[in-house]
Write an enzyme that holds these catalytic residues in place. Structure first.
Site, PDB file in Angstrom:
ATOM      1  N   HIS A   5       0.806  12.228 -17.504  1.00  0.00           N
ATOM      2  CA  HIS A   5       1.274  13.586 -17.778  1.00  0.00           C
ATOM      3  C   HIS A   5       1.639  13.764 -19.246  1.00  0.00           C
ATOM      4  O   HIS A   5       2.152  12.834 -19.881  1.00  0.00           O
ATOM      5  CB  HIS A   5       2.515  13.894 -16.932  1.00  0.00           C
ATOM      6  CG  HIS A   5       2.199  14.045 -15.474  1.00  0.00           C
ATOM      7  ND1 HIS A   5       1.585  15.159 -14.968  1.00  0.00           N
ATOM      8  CD2 HIS A   5       2.409  13.221 -14.423  1.00  0.00           C
ATOM      9  CE1 HIS A   5       1.432  15.020 -13.655  1.00  0.00           C
ATOM     10  NE2 HIS A   5       1.917  13.840 -13.306  1.00  0.00           N
TER      11      HIS A   5
ATOM     12  N   THR B 144       3.284   2.770  -3.850  1.00  0.00           N
ATOM     13  CA  THR B 144       3.147   4.090  -4.478  1.00  0.00           C
ATOM     14  C   THR B 144       2.170   4.062  -5.659  1.00  0.00           C
ATOM     15  O   THR B 144       1.439   5.024  -5.905  1.00  0.00           O
ATOM     16  CB  THR B 144       4.537   4.575  -4.940  1.00  0.00           C
ATOM     17  OG1 THR B 144       5.425   4.529  -3.832  1.00  0.00           O
ATOM     18  CG2 THR B 144       4.476   5.995  -5.457  1.00  0.00           C
TER      19      THR B 144
HETATM   20  C1  LIG Z   1       1.946  11.831  -4.283  1.00  0.00           C
HETATM   21  C2  LIG Z   1       2.319  11.200  -5.596  1.00  0.00           C
HETATM   22  C3  LIG Z   1       1.738  11.625  -6.781  1.00  0.00           C
HETATM   23  C4  LIG Z   1       2.101  11.065  -7.995  1.00  0.00           C
HETATM   24  N1  LIG Z   1       1.421  11.414  -9.118  1.00  0.00           N
HETATM   25  C5  LIG Z   1       1.754  10.838 -10.296  1.00  0.00           C
HETATM   26  C6  LIG Z   1       1.010  11.122 -11.463  1.00  0.00           C
HETATM   27  O1  LIG Z   1      -0.019  11.778 -11.419  1.00  0.00           O
HETATM   28  N2  LIG Z   1       1.449  10.617 -12.634  1.00  0.00           N
HETATM   29  C7  LIG Z   1       2.573   9.859 -12.713  1.00  0.00           C
HETATM   30  O2  LIG Z   1       2.957   9.503 -13.830  1.00  0.00           O
HETATM   31  N3  LIG Z   1       3.245   9.490 -11.607  1.00  0.00           N
HETATM   32  C8  LIG Z   1       2.846   9.950 -10.408  1.00  0.00           C
HETATM   33  N4  LIG Z   1       3.498   9.588  -9.275  1.00  0.00           N
HETATM   34  C9  LIG Z   1       4.601   8.645  -9.369  1.00  0.00           C
HETATM   35  C10 LIG Z   1       4.128   7.207  -9.519  1.00  0.00           C
HETATM   36  O3  LIG Z   1       3.069   6.919  -8.637  1.00  0.00           O
HETATM   37  C11 LIG Z   1       5.312   6.293  -9.242  1.00  0.00           C
HETATM   38  O4  LIG Z   1       6.385   6.685 -10.062  1.00  0.00           O
HETATM   39  C12 LIG Z   1       5.017   4.835  -9.516  1.00  0.00           C
HETATM   40  O5  LIG Z   1       3.812   4.424  -8.929  1.00  0.00           O
HETATM   41  C13 LIG Z   1       6.173   4.003  -8.989  1.00  0.00           C
HETATM   42  O6  LIG Z   1       5.878   2.655  -9.223  1.00  0.00           O
HETATM   43  P1  LIG Z   1       6.914   1.559  -8.792  1.00  0.00           P
HETATM   44  O7  LIG Z   1       6.415   0.279  -9.342  1.00  0.00           O
HETATM   45  O8  LIG Z   1       8.286   1.985  -9.192  1.00  0.00           O
HETATM   46  O9  LIG Z   1       6.886   1.564  -7.198  1.00  0.00           O
HETATM   47  P2  LIG Z   1       5.786   0.917  -6.216  1.00  0.00           P
HETATM   48  O10 LIG Z   1       4.420   1.089  -6.718  1.00  0.00           O
HETATM   49  O11 LIG Z   1       6.075   1.427  -4.856  1.00  0.00           O
HETATM   50  O12 LIG Z   1       6.125  -0.628  -6.299  1.00  0.00           O
HETATM   51  C14 LIG Z   1       7.281  -1.165  -5.690  1.00  0.00           C
HETATM   52  C15 LIG Z   1       6.904  -2.545  -5.157  1.00  0.00           C
HETATM   53  O13 LIG Z   1       8.070  -3.171  -4.651  1.00  0.00           O
HETATM   54  C16 LIG Z   1       7.683  -3.946  -3.543  1.00  0.00           C
HETATM   55  N5  LIG Z   1       8.868  -4.205  -2.711  1.00  0.00           N
HETATM   56  C17 LIG Z   1       9.582  -3.303  -2.005  1.00  0.00           C
HETATM   57  N6  LIG Z   1      10.574  -3.932  -1.352  1.00  0.00           N
HETATM   58  C18 LIG Z   1      10.490  -5.246  -1.668  1.00  0.00           C
HETATM   59  C19 LIG Z   1      11.229  -6.411  -1.289  1.00  0.00           C
HETATM   60  N7  LIG Z   1      12.259  -6.339  -0.442  1.00  0.00           N
HETATM   61  N8  LIG Z   1      10.843  -7.606  -1.806  1.00  0.00           N
HETATM   62  C20 LIG Z   1       9.797  -7.700  -2.663  1.00  0.00           C
HETATM   63  N9  LIG Z   1       9.047  -6.628  -3.025  1.00  0.00           N
HETATM   64  C21 LIG Z   1       9.398  -5.421  -2.543  1.00  0.00           C
HETATM   65  C22 LIG Z   1       6.662  -3.074  -2.822  1.00  0.00           C
HETATM   66  O14 LIG Z   1       5.839  -3.830  -1.955  1.00  0.00           O
HETATM   67  C23 LIG Z   1       5.911  -2.469  -4.000  1.00  0.00           C
HETATM   68  O15 LIG Z   1       4.752  -3.200  -4.326  1.00  0.00           O
HETATM   69  C24 LIG Z   1       3.113  10.092  -8.033  1.00  0.00           C
HETATM   70  C25 LIG Z   1       3.687   9.637  -6.839  1.00  0.00           C
HETATM   71  C26 LIG Z   1       3.259  10.160  -5.628  1.00  0.00           C
HETATM   72  C27 LIG Z   1       3.782   9.590  -4.366  1.00  0.00           C
END
Ligand SMILES: Cc1cc2nc3c(=O)[nH]c(=O)nc-3n(C[C@H](O)[C@H](O)[C@H](O)COP(=O)(O)OP(=O)(O)OC[C@H]3O[C@@H](n4cnc5c(N)ncnc54)[C@H](O)[C@@H]3O)c2cc1C
Length: 481
Positions: A49, A40
């Site tokens: 934001h 994501t």
């Molecule tokens: C369409 C869209 C628009 C958005 N726009 C914005 C914006 O403009 N501004 C903003 O602030 N936020 C925005 N967001 C939200 C933001 O992108 C997310 O909140 C953020 O990127 C989440 O990051 P994360 O690290 O939690 O998840 P991720 O980036 O998904 O990272 C999770 C990681 O965990 C790993 N993983 C999963 N399962 C396992 C496992 N079993 N073992 C080991 N690794 C694993 C995955 O491979 C992945 O790399 C948007 C989201 C979307 C989808």
């Protein structure tokens, strides 16, 4: 045995690793894929934001506003592209104007700096290409755009310099509590850790359920985009939003840090079983049609024929409204349901979690000396004199490989050796922006493959496009003949 293991190297996990690396603890990050920021975190609107959207009193609201301030500091310390261009939420009706007023009031309560409601004339003076039928807009000057993968790579690199281990291609399959610690089984090995932080994005529910009964249900929600060529750069100067709905912040039109215009996203709940199959990030004709119509409502003259790329991201929405940053059981924490504004809030989420862990009894001592800066050479943005100097020191800077973005052979070779090195063509692209221009790698792609093969001393047949084993070339053409 590690003190703390983070599962997931998106912006949430990498930001946690960066913050925890300032403390005297051993930290490991386990990532299922071969790089940071590949889920994501790589496919979103890239907006820091301002914070008027989340409901006052929620974690989203508090951590959004704090995160946006922290992100500004981090981008400046770690040399990450960030442009504070401000945002407009445009009203297209009397009803929308009421929503703009609501957002203004929320913004004031959330302590968003300098927000104001603009009249139609004031809005059009800022953005002359907007639909002339608008009623006014909410203006938030603190909103900014960022390069999300560079931001994540930067935090991960500094964490590594401070001693954190990032271990890739390690998909967590099972977790057992054994005495006072956990045994984490991946598809490769078993890792022991005293604490676990679940930052697995859209898979956080699955990781949670390895140790506990479910407490939330993930509702994956796809958002589709257009990315426009630099020819469209002057379309808008601010981030232009429409009024948000329950499912998302509406279709936006905004400049990226690279000067392209990004358009999107829609919001479509997708089946759980699509997650991680490729279907979850597919583009659809219906979805893109809706995005195009939405964009034209804001900017009627926008030319979507100048699209150079479509892509999708998946929000980790859940059946709970707020971010889920909490203890699941002693020594195990969720950083889950990190939907938008998760990119903005990431550094504040990390500080909030660290505080929670301390309150639960974890003793964390700050190191006396830790790295908290990072510098990169941006050849394509350097002055003529700086370019000449760089070329005289390394002639590879004199060879442009990506002609759309002016990325040199030296940029590409160096990206394969930086603290968190690129391992694939897409990894090079995320670090150097080679292939991100109008031709989308059509011209430079084969040269990038050659350089990776040469620099890493491997066969071109072994070079991956992105994920591990995603080989691009299957055989030498002479072998086929
Ligand atoms: C369409 C869209 C628009 C958005 N726009 C914005 C914006 O403009 N501004 C903003 O602030 N936020 C925005 N967001 C939200 C933001 O992108 C997310 O909140 C953020 O990127 C989440 O990051 P994360 O690290 O939690 O998840 P991720 O980036 O998904 O990272 C999770 C990681 O965990 C790993 N993983 C999963 N399962 C396992 C496992 N079993 N073992 C080991 N690794 C694993 C995955 O491979 C992945 O790399 C948007 C989201 C979307 C989808």
């Amino acid at each position: 045995m590690y003190d703390i293991t983070i599962i997931g190297a998106g912006v949430s996990g990498s930001s946690l690793a960066y913050e925890l690396s300032k403390y005297d603890v051993s930290v490991c990050v386990l990532e299922a894929e071969n790089d940071v920021a590949v889920k994501t975190t790589k496919a979103n609107s890239a907006i820091l934001h301002a914070g008027y959207d989340p409901l006052p009193g929620s974690l989203n609201a508090k951590l959004n506003v704090e995160g946006s301030v922290l992100a500004k500091e981090i981008c400046s310390k770690l040399d990450v592209p960030r442009n504070q261009i401000g945002s407009l939420v445009v009203a297209f009706s009397e009803e929308d104007l009421e929503m703009v007023q609501t957002l203004y009031e929320r913004g004031v309560k959330n302590k968003v700096p300098d927000i104001q409601i603009l009249t139609k004339e004031e809005t059009l003076a800022k953005e002359p290409n907007l639909n002339p039928d608008i009623y006014g807009a909410l203006y938030a000057p603190s909103a900014a755009v960022v390069n999300p993968w560079e931001y994540t790579i930067a935090m991960a690199e500094v964490a590594i310099q401070n001693g954190v281990t990032f271990s890739f291609n390690q998909k967590v399959k099972d977790i057992q509590k054994v005495g006072d610690h956990f045994e984490i089984k991946t598809d490769k090995e078993t890792i022991e850790s005293e604490y676990i932080i679940n930052a697995a994005g859209v898979n956080a529910g699955e990781i949670h359920e390895l140790v506990s009964e479910p407490t939330f249900k993930t509702i994956p929600c796809r958002g589709e985009y257009y990315l426009l060529d630099l020819e469209e750069t002057d379309t808008v100067k601010h981030i232009v939003f429409q009024c948000p709905t329950k499912v998302g912040k509406g279709i936006l039109v905004a400049p990226t840090t690279h000067g392209n215009i990004i358009v999107g996203p829609n919001a479509e709940n997708i089946p759980d079983e699509w997650v991680n199959t490729g279907k979850d990030v597919a583009n659809t004709a219906t979805g893109l049609k809706g995005v195009a119509e939405g964009a034209k409502k804001s900017v009627p003259t926008i030319n979507l024929a100048n699209s150079i790329r479509n892509f999708s991201g998946v929000r980790a929405n859940t059946d709970r409204e707020d971010f889920i940053i909490e203890q699941v059981m002693p020594q195990f924490y969720d950083v889950a349901g990190i939907k938008s504004p998760g990119l903005t809030a990431a550094p504040a989420n990390s500080l909030y979690l660290i505080e929670l862990m301390k309150q639960d009894g974890l003793v964390l001592d700050k190191k006396n000396d830790y790295v908290d800066e990072r510098k990169r050479i941006h050849f394509n943005q350097a002055s003529i004199e700086e370019k000449q100097q760089l070329i005289s020191e390394n002639p590879d800077y004199g060879r442009i490989i990506c002609r759309c973005e002016n990325i040199t052979e030296a940029d590409i070779r160096e990206s394969l050796h930086q603290t968190l090195p690129a391992k694939s063509v897409e990894g090079v692209k995320r670090r150097t922006i080679a292939g991100m221009g109008r031709c989308q790698g059509g011209f430079c792609g084969p040269r990038v493959v050659e350089i990776i093969a040469d620099e890493l001393n491997i066969s071109p047949l072994e070079v991956d496009l992105d994920r591990w084993n995603s080989h691009i070339l299957v055989s030498q053409s002479k072998e086929v003949l």
